[in-house]
Design a protein around this motif. Structure first.
Motif, mmCIF file in Angstrom:
data_model
loop_
_atom_site.group_PDB
_atom_site.id
_atom_site.type_symbol
_atom_site.label_atom_id
_atom_site.label_comp_id
_atom_site.label_asym_id
_atom_site.label_seq_id
_atom_site.Cartn_x
_atom_site.Cartn_y
_atom_site.Cartn_z
ATOM 1 N N PRO A 32 47.384 72.019 24.328
ATOM 2 C CA PRO A 32 47.727 73.335 24.867
ATOM 3 C C PRO A 32 47.056 74.496 24.133
ATOM 4 C CG PRO A 32 49.581 72.483 23.635
ATOM 5 C CD PRO A 32 48.491 71.442 23.598
ATOM 6 N N GLY A 33 46.399 74.215 23.013
ATOM 7 C CA GLY A 33 45.613 75.235 22.337
ATOM 8 C C GLY A 33 46.353 76.118 21.349
ATOM 9 N N TYR A 34 47.376 75.614 20.701
ATOM 10 C CA TYR A 34 48.058 76.382 19.667
ATOM 11 C C TYR A 34 47.296 76.304 18.354
ATOM 12 C CZ TYR A 34 52.184 76.839 22.609
ATOM 13 O OH TYR A 34 53.044 77.155 23.626
ATOM 14 N N GLY A 35 47.406 77.334 17.537
ATOM 15 C CA GLY A 35 46.802 77.320 16.217
ATOM 16 C C GLY A 35 47.660 76.520 15.250
ATOM 17 N N GLU A 36 47.025 76.043 14.184
ATOM 18 C CA GLU A 36 47.727 75.219 13.203
ATOM 19 C C GLU A 36 48.948 75.934 12.622
ATOM 20 O OE1 GLU A 36 46.843 72.523 9.225
ATOM 21 O OE2 GLU A 36 45.263 73.796 10.033
ATOM 22 N N GLU A 37 48.840 77.239 12.442
ATOM 23 C CA GLU A 37 49.941 78.001 11.853
ATOM 24 C C GLU A 37 51.169 78.047 12.758
ATOM 25 O OE1 GLU A 37 47.924 80.644 14.648
ATOM 26 O OE2 GLU A 37 47.131 79.308 13.120
ATOM 27 N N ALA A 38 51.012 77.723 14.027
ATOM 28 C CA ALA A 38 52.112 77.811 14.988
ATOM 29 C C ALA A 38 52.892 76.512 15.131
ATOM 30 C CB ALA A 38 51.568 78.217 16.358
ATOM 31 N N VAL A 39 52.369 75.409 14.610
ATOM 32 C CA VAL A 39 52.943 74.090 14.877
ATOM 33 C C VAL A 39 53.727 73.572 13.676
ATOM 34 C CG1 VAL A 39 52.416 71.696 15.511
ATOM 35 C CG2 VAL A 39 51.013 73.562 16.413
ATOM 36 N N SER A 40 54.930 73.052 13.954
ATOM 37 C CA SER A 40 55.700 72.365 12.917
ATOM 38 C C SER A 40 56.270 71.084 13.511
ATOM 39 C CB SER A 40 56.820 73.256 12.374
ATOM 40 O OG SER A 40 57.645 73.719 13.417
ATOM 41 N N VAL A 41 56.438 70.085 12.643
ATOM 42 C CA VAL A 41 56.943 68.782 13.065
ATOM 43 C C VAL A 41 58.009 68.341 12.064
ATOM 44 C CG1 VAL A 41 56.374 66.356 13.551
ATOM 45 C CG2 VAL A 41 54.698 68.157 14.051
ATOM 46 N N ALA A 42 59.145 67.859 12.572
ATOM 47 C CA ALA A 42 60.227 67.381 11.719
ATOM 48 C C ALA A 42 60.668 65.993 12.173
ATOM 49 C CB ALA A 42 61.409 68.339 11.786
ATOM 50 N N PHE A 43 61.269 65.255 11.255
ATOM 51 C CA PHE A 43 61.842 63.948 11.568
ATOM 52 C C PHE A 43 63.343 64.013 11.362
ATOM 53 C CE2 PHE A 43 57.525 62.696 11.134
ATOM 54 C CZ PHE A 43 57.395 61.586 11.944
ATOM 55 N N GLU A 44 64.056 63.423 12.288
ATOM 56 C CA GLU A 44 65.507 63.301 12.170
ATOM 57 C C GLU A 44 65.826 61.821 12.327
ATOM 58 O OE1 GLU A 44 69.529 64.868 14.427
ATOM 59 O OE2 GLU A 44 67.647 65.943 14.730
ATOM 60 N N GLU A 45 66.318 61.213 11.273
ATOM 61 C CA GLU A 45 66.640 59.791 11.317
ATOM 62 C C GLU A 45 68.062 59.599 11.837
ATOM 63 O OE1 GLU A 45 65.744 58.259 7.404
ATOM 64 O OE2 GLU A 45 63.641 58.019 7.961
ATOM 65 N N ILE A 46 68.167 58.804 12.892
ATOM 66 C CA ILE A 46 69.440 58.530 13.540
ATOM 67 C C ILE A 46 69.691 57.026 13.469
ATOM 68 C CG2 ILE A 46 70.787 58.742 15.667
ATOM 69 C CD1 ILE A 46 69.778 61.464 14.655
ATOM 70 N N PRO A 47 70.762 56.600 12.814
ATOM 71 C CA PRO A 47 71.053 55.162 12.763
ATOM 72 C C PRO A 47 71.228 54.577 14.168
ATOM 73 C CG PRO A 47 72.438 56.363 11.205
ATOM 74 C CD PRO A 47 71.740 57.389 12.054
ATOM 75 N N ALA A 48 70.840 53.323 14.327
ATOM 76 C CA ALA A 48 70.912 52.651 15.631
ATOM 77 C C ALA A 48 72.309 52.735 16.229
ATOM 78 C CB ALA A 48 70.471 51.193 15.502
ATOM 79 N N ARG A 49 73.329 52.613 15.408
ATOM 80 C CA ARG A 49 74.710 52.637 15.911
ATOM 81 C C ARG A 49 75.082 53.993 16.516
ATOM 82 N NH1 ARG A 49 74.959 52.947 10.443
ATOM 83 N NH2 ARG A 49 75.964 54.808 9.597
ATOM 84 N N ASP A 50 74.367 55.056 16.142
ATOM 85 C CA ASP A 50 74.652 56.407 16.632
ATOM 86 C C ASP A 50 73.687 56.870 17.720
ATOM 87 O OD1 ASP A 50 76.694 56.576 14.741
ATOM 88 O OD2 ASP A 50 75.380 57.503 13.244
ATOM 89 N N TRP A 51 72.689 56.046 18.059
ATOM 90 C CA TRP A 51 71.626 56.463 18.969
ATOM 91 C C TRP A 51 72.144 56.913 20.335
ATOM 92 C CZ3 TRP A 51 66.854 57.691 17.733
ATOM 93 C CH2 TRP A 51 65.929 57.902 18.765
ATOM 94 N N ALA A 52 73.019 56.127 20.935
ATOM 95 C CA ALA A 52 73.532 56.472 22.273
ATOM 96 C C ALA A 52 74.263 57.807 22.244
ATOM 97 C CB ALA A 52 74.443 55.370 22.799
ATOM 98 N N GLU A 53 75.116 58.010 21.259
ATOM 99 C CA GLU A 53 75.931 59.222 21.184
ATOM 100 C C GLU A 53 75.131 60.457 20.784
ATOM 101 O OE1 GLU A 53 79.377 61.094 18.303
ATOM 102 O OE2 GLU A 53 79.119 58.935 18.338
ATOM 103 N N LYS A 54 74.208 60.303 19.832
ATOM 104 C CA LYS A 54 73.517 61.467 19.275
ATOM 105 C C LYS A 54 72.154 61.762 19.893
ATOM 106 C CE LYS A 54 75.857 61.442 14.852
ATOM 107 N NZ LYS A 54 75.710 61.407 13.398
ATOM 108 N N VAL A 55 71.576 60.776 20.582
ATOM 109 C CA VAL A 55 70.249 60.996 21.158
ATOM 110 C C VAL A 55 70.225 60.682 22.654
ATOM 111 C CG1 VAL A 55 67.800 60.388 21.068
ATOM 112 C CG2 VAL A 55 69.128 60.532 18.941
#
Length: 75
Positions: A32-55
């Motif tokens: 889409p053509g965004y500059g590097e300064e505009a992009v951020s990426v995060a990880f959220e770890e969700i245990p398998a037992r919580d996947w249905a409810e939280k994701v």
């Protein structure tokens, strides 16, 4: 200002998470053509037992119209 959150099961080391974050950021800049300064990426770890409810139910099942790529599983 795209902020991408990757929700995944725990267990991956920092190296593959960092590599994935770099690839996601690169694609967000290239496609889409965004500059590097505009992009951020995060990880959220969700245990398998919580996947249905939280994701799956709140992020996937409740908003199918927002999905650009649907999962190949159902709960």
């Amino acid at each position: 200002m795209p902020h991408v959150i990757v929700k995944a099961w725990p267990g991956k080391t920092e190296q593959p998470k960092q590599e994935l974050a770099e690839r996601i950021a690169r694609d967000v800049m290239d496609v889409p053509g965004y500059g590097e300064e505009a992009v951020s990426v995060a990880f959220e770890e969700i245990p398998a037992r919580d996947w249905a409810e939280k994701v799956y139910r709140p992020d996937i099942a409740a908003h199918p119209g927002r999905l650009c790529k649907k999962p190949g599983y159902a709960m």
